[in-house]
Design an enzyme around this catalytic site. Sequence first.
Site, PDB file in Angstrom:
ATOM      1  N   TYR A 196      13.943  -2.054   0.148  1.00  0.00           N
ATOM      2  CA  TYR A 196      14.089  -1.230  -1.212  1.00  0.00           C
ATOM      3  C   TYR A 196      14.471  -2.083  -2.277  1.00  0.00           C
ATOM      4  O   TYR A 196      13.803  -2.085  -3.330  1.00  0.00           O
ATOM      5  CB  TYR A 196      15.252  -0.278  -0.817  1.00  0.00           C
ATOM      6  CG  TYR A 196      15.587   0.622  -2.224  1.00  0.00           C
ATOM      7  CD1 TYR A 196      14.655   1.527  -2.519  1.00  0.00           C
ATOM      8  CD2 TYR A 196      16.750   0.599  -2.988  1.00  0.00           C
ATOM      9  CE1 TYR A 196      14.998   2.297  -3.556  1.00  0.00           C
ATOM     10  CE2 TYR A 196      16.984   1.282  -3.720  1.00  0.00           C
ATOM     11  CZ  TYR A 196      16.080   2.028  -4.523  1.00  0.00           C
ATOM     12  OH  TYR A 196      16.263   2.996  -5.286  1.00  0.00           O
ATOM     13  N   ASP A 231       0.461  12.465  -5.680  1.00  0.00           N
ATOM     14  CA  ASP A 231       1.003  11.514  -4.721  1.00  0.00           C
ATOM     15  C   ASP A 231       0.758  10.119  -4.957  1.00  0.00           C
ATOM     16  O   ASP A 231      -0.506   9.878  -5.198  1.00  0.00           O
ATOM     17  CB  ASP A 231       0.546  11.938  -3.265  1.00  0.00           C
ATOM     18  CG  ASP A 231       1.119  10.952  -2.148  1.00  0.00           C
ATOM     19  OD1 ASP A 231       1.367   9.879  -2.288  1.00  0.00           O
ATOM     20  OD2 ASP A 231       0.887  11.495  -0.990  1.00  0.00           O
ATOM     21  N   ASN A 262       9.170   7.880 -11.512  1.00  0.00           N
ATOM     22  CA  ASN A 262      10.380   8.463 -10.690  1.00  0.00           C
ATOM     23  C   ASN A 262      10.188   8.287  -9.365  1.00  0.00           C
ATOM     24  O   ASN A 262      10.948   8.106  -8.484  1.00  0.00           O
ATOM     25  CB  ASN A 262      10.780   9.627 -11.367  1.00  0.00           C
ATOM     26  CG  ASN A 262      11.932  10.320 -10.555  1.00  0.00           C
ATOM     27  OD1 ASN A 262      13.170   9.605 -10.300  1.00  0.00           O
ATOM     28  ND2 ASN A 262      11.502  11.205  -9.736  1.00  0.00           N
ATOM     29  N   SER A 299      13.954   2.038 -11.965  1.00  0.00           N
ATOM     30  CA  SER A 299      14.461   0.758 -11.053  1.00  0.00           C
ATOM     31  C   SER A 299      15.991   1.287 -10.367  1.00  0.00           C
ATOM     32  O   SER A 299      15.913   2.360  -9.967  1.00  0.00           O
ATOM     33  CB  SER A 299      14.587  -0.323 -11.911  1.00  0.00           C
ATOM     34  OG  SER A 299      15.457  -1.381 -11.223  1.00  0.00           O
ATOM     35  N   LYS A 335      12.390  -2.849  -5.824  1.00  0.00           N
ATOM     36  CA  LYS A 335      12.873  -2.584  -7.171  1.00  0.00           C
ATOM     37  C   LYS A 335      13.114  -3.806  -7.889  1.00  0.00           C
ATOM     38  O   LYS A 335      12.734  -3.910  -9.338  1.00  0.00           O
ATOM     39  CB  LYS A 335      14.423  -1.682  -7.120  1.00  0.00           C
ATOM     40  CG  LYS A 335      14.411  -0.319  -6.601  1.00  0.00           C
ATOM     41  CD  LYS A 335      13.345   0.585  -7.416  1.00  0.00           C
ATOM     42  CE  LYS A 335      13.481   1.851  -6.946  1.00  0.00           C
ATOM     43  NZ  LYS A 335      12.574   2.865  -7.864  1.00  0.00           N
TER      44      LYS A 335
HETATM   45  N1  LIG Z   1      20.001   8.786  -5.768  1.00  0.00           N
HETATM   46  C1  LIG Z   1      19.966   7.222  -5.921  1.00  0.00           C
HETATM   47  O1  LIG Z   1      21.334   6.981  -5.580  1.00  0.00           O
HETATM   48  C2  LIG Z   1      19.259   6.441  -6.833  1.00  0.00           C
HETATM   49  C3  LIG Z   1      19.764   5.467  -7.392  1.00  0.00           C
HETATM   50  C4  LIG Z   1      18.940   4.424  -8.250  1.00  0.00           C
HETATM   51  C5  LIG Z   1      17.461   4.673  -8.506  1.00  0.00           C
HETATM   52  N2  LIG Z   1      16.865   5.607  -7.710  1.00  0.00           N
HETATM   53  C6  LIG Z   1      15.540   6.142  -7.841  1.00  0.00           C
HETATM   54  O2  LIG Z   1      15.515   7.094  -8.520  1.00  0.00           O
HETATM   55  C7  LIG Z   1      13.983   7.766  -8.058  1.00  0.00           C
HETATM   56  C8  LIG Z   1      14.205   9.195  -7.732  1.00  0.00           C
HETATM   57  O3  LIG Z   1      14.845   9.127  -6.601  1.00  0.00           O
HETATM   58  P1  LIG Z   1      16.158  10.569  -6.102  1.00  0.00           P
HETATM   59  O4  LIG Z   1      17.442   9.786  -6.316  1.00  0.00           O
HETATM   60  O5  LIG Z   1      15.776  11.605  -7.252  1.00  0.00           O
HETATM   61  O6  LIG Z   1      15.777  10.864  -4.873  1.00  0.00           O
HETATM   62  P2  LIG Z   1      14.986  12.143  -4.304  1.00  0.00           P
HETATM   63  O7  LIG Z   1      15.795  13.480  -4.590  1.00  0.00           O
HETATM   64  O8  LIG Z   1      14.834  12.006  -2.901  1.00  0.00           O
HETATM   65  O9  LIG Z   1      13.795  12.268  -5.038  1.00  0.00           O
HETATM   66  C9  LIG Z   1      12.606  11.490  -4.644  1.00  0.00           C
HETATM   67  C10 LIG Z   1      11.229  12.107  -5.155  1.00  0.00           C
HETATM   68  O10 LIG Z   1      10.083  10.960  -5.109  1.00  0.00           O
HETATM   69  C11 LIG Z   1       9.336  11.773  -4.310  1.00  0.00           C
HETATM   70  N3  LIG Z   1       8.124  10.923  -3.787  1.00  0.00           N
HETATM   71  C12 LIG Z   1       8.231  10.317  -2.577  1.00  0.00           C
HETATM   72  N4  LIG Z   1       7.305   9.677  -2.230  1.00  0.00           N
HETATM   73  C13 LIG Z   1       6.349  10.031  -3.009  1.00  0.00           C
HETATM   74  C14 LIG Z   1       4.702   9.972  -3.279  1.00  0.00           C
HETATM   75  N5  LIG Z   1       3.966   9.008  -2.362  1.00  0.00           N
HETATM   76  N6  LIG Z   1       4.272  10.386  -4.225  1.00  0.00           N
HETATM   77  C15 LIG Z   1       4.887  11.169  -5.168  1.00  0.00           C
HETATM   78  N7  LIG Z   1       6.272  11.523  -5.282  1.00  0.00           N
HETATM   79  C16 LIG Z   1       6.780  10.856  -4.106  1.00  0.00           C
HETATM   80  C17 LIG Z   1       9.813  12.853  -3.533  1.00  0.00           C
HETATM   81  O11 LIG Z   1       8.823  13.821  -3.299  1.00  0.00           O
HETATM   82  P3  LIG Z   1       8.947  14.811  -1.915  1.00  0.00           P
HETATM   83  O12 LIG Z   1      10.011  16.121  -2.458  1.00  0.00           O
HETATM   84  O13 LIG Z   1       7.621  15.084  -1.691  1.00  0.00           O
HETATM   85  O14 LIG Z   1       9.590  14.203  -0.847  1.00  0.00           O
HETATM   86  C18 LIG Z   1      10.800  13.294  -4.415  1.00  0.00           C
HETATM   87  O15 LIG Z   1      10.488  14.061  -5.524  1.00  0.00           O
HETATM   88  C19 LIG Z   1      13.486   6.652  -7.131  1.00  0.00           C
HETATM   89  O16 LIG Z   1      12.721   5.881  -7.518  1.00  0.00           O
HETATM   90  C20 LIG Z   1      14.903   5.929  -6.424  1.00  0.00           C
HETATM   91  O17 LIG Z   1      14.448   4.851  -6.018  1.00  0.00           O
HETATM   92  C21 LIG Z   1      17.819   6.655  -7.053  1.00  0.00           C
END
Ligand SMILES: NC(=O)c1ccc[n+]([C@@H]2O[C@H](COP(=O)([O-])OP(=O)(O)OC[C@H]3O[C@@H](n4cnc5c(N)ncnc54)[C@H](OP(=O)(O)O)[C@@H]3O)[C@@H](O)[C@H]2O)c1
Length: 272
Positions: free
Chosen positions: A147, A55, A82, A133, A151
């Site tokens: 957010y 975490d 990530n 990011s 970022k």
């Molecule tokens: N999806 C988009 O549109 C998008 C666009 C640009 C950037 N991003 C970035 O991509 C990254 C991954 O996001 P995603 O889209 O794959 O979303 P996601 O499916 O919601 O995955 C987020 C991950 O982060 C984990 N997490 C949250 N808080 C945490 C903590 N305190 N310690 C460790 N892990 C933690 C979550 O774990 P749990 O399962 O335990 O909740 C989950 O595994 C993020 O940094 C996000 O800002 C996403």
Amino acid sequence: MNTKKILITGASSGIGRETVRYFAARGWKVAATMRNPEKAGDLVNIPGVAIYPLDVTQPHGAEQTILKAWQDMEGIDVVVNNAGYGALGILEGAGDEQIIRQIDTNVLGTLRVIRYILPLMRERKKGTIINLSSIAGKMGLPLYSLYHASKYAVEGLTESLFYELHPFNIKVKIIEPGPVKTEFNGRSKDEILPPDDQKYIAISQKVSHFYNKTFKYAAQPEVVAKAIYRAATSRSNKLRYPAGFQAKMFLLLYRILPGTWFRRLTRILINI
Ligand SMILES: NC(=O)c1ccc[n+]([C@@H]2O[C@H](COP(=O)([O-])OP(=O)(O)OC[C@H]3O[C@@H](n4cnc5c(N)ncnc54)[C@H](OP(=O)(O)O)[C@@H]3O)[C@@H](O)[C@H]2O)c1
């Protein structure tokens, strides 16, 4: 052949999970870290993948896990920061707890992991740190102020480290996705409720409608995993890797249009 090793945070879902699969399929050893290892599911059956609890908001535990993964794999070549999520809503409605959690996870979490891995990579005189990011780290869009703050911070800290770590042969990379089909716009979204529905209702509805539309055409997580792989295996000093069609389009428009034009275009698109 020398097997490459990677540690990924937030590997329980979305981009992190897909990145675990992508690297493992290419023969890498993967430390798939997540705050709740029970969510690993079928990742446990993938050869070369080991699951660790991490975490990013828990400094002591995070450091212990990184040291353990380093020892188990006899070194780590690439770390992917990530783990993260987005708080969405009107700033006036955000409580201290929501503000702190957003910064703690996305910014301090990233800084912690980097601080723990750095002495180890520096000693070895090699390594790559890849930070997730977003286009949200390059431009501000409505209702995502927390957010965006997180970022933009990731962009700044990574660009600073680019120079700081260059003498030690440690590369840093920034991945900039646009909307991606993950849990981000669902389970992981922390919705901030407006203090007074009536005052902000019009903008809230229009912005939500706009985001839901962009997420209809969101990229698959594999597009981002591929960008991470390109960053991890690149010999160049390229710093930023946009990922997905929408990210490339928005970043191009943001770069070539005068600021006033870009903001006007955004207001027209959202109808605000
Ligand atoms: N999806 C988009 O549109 C998008 C666009 C640009 C950037 N991003 C970035 O991509 C990254 C991954 O996001 P995603 O889209 O794959 O979303 P996601 O499916 O919601 O995955 C987020 C991950 O982060 C984990 N997490 C949250 N808080 C945490 C903590 N305190 N310690 C460790 N892990 C933690 C979550 O774990 P749990 O399962 O335990 O909740 C989950 O595994 C993020 O940094 C996000 O800002 C996403």
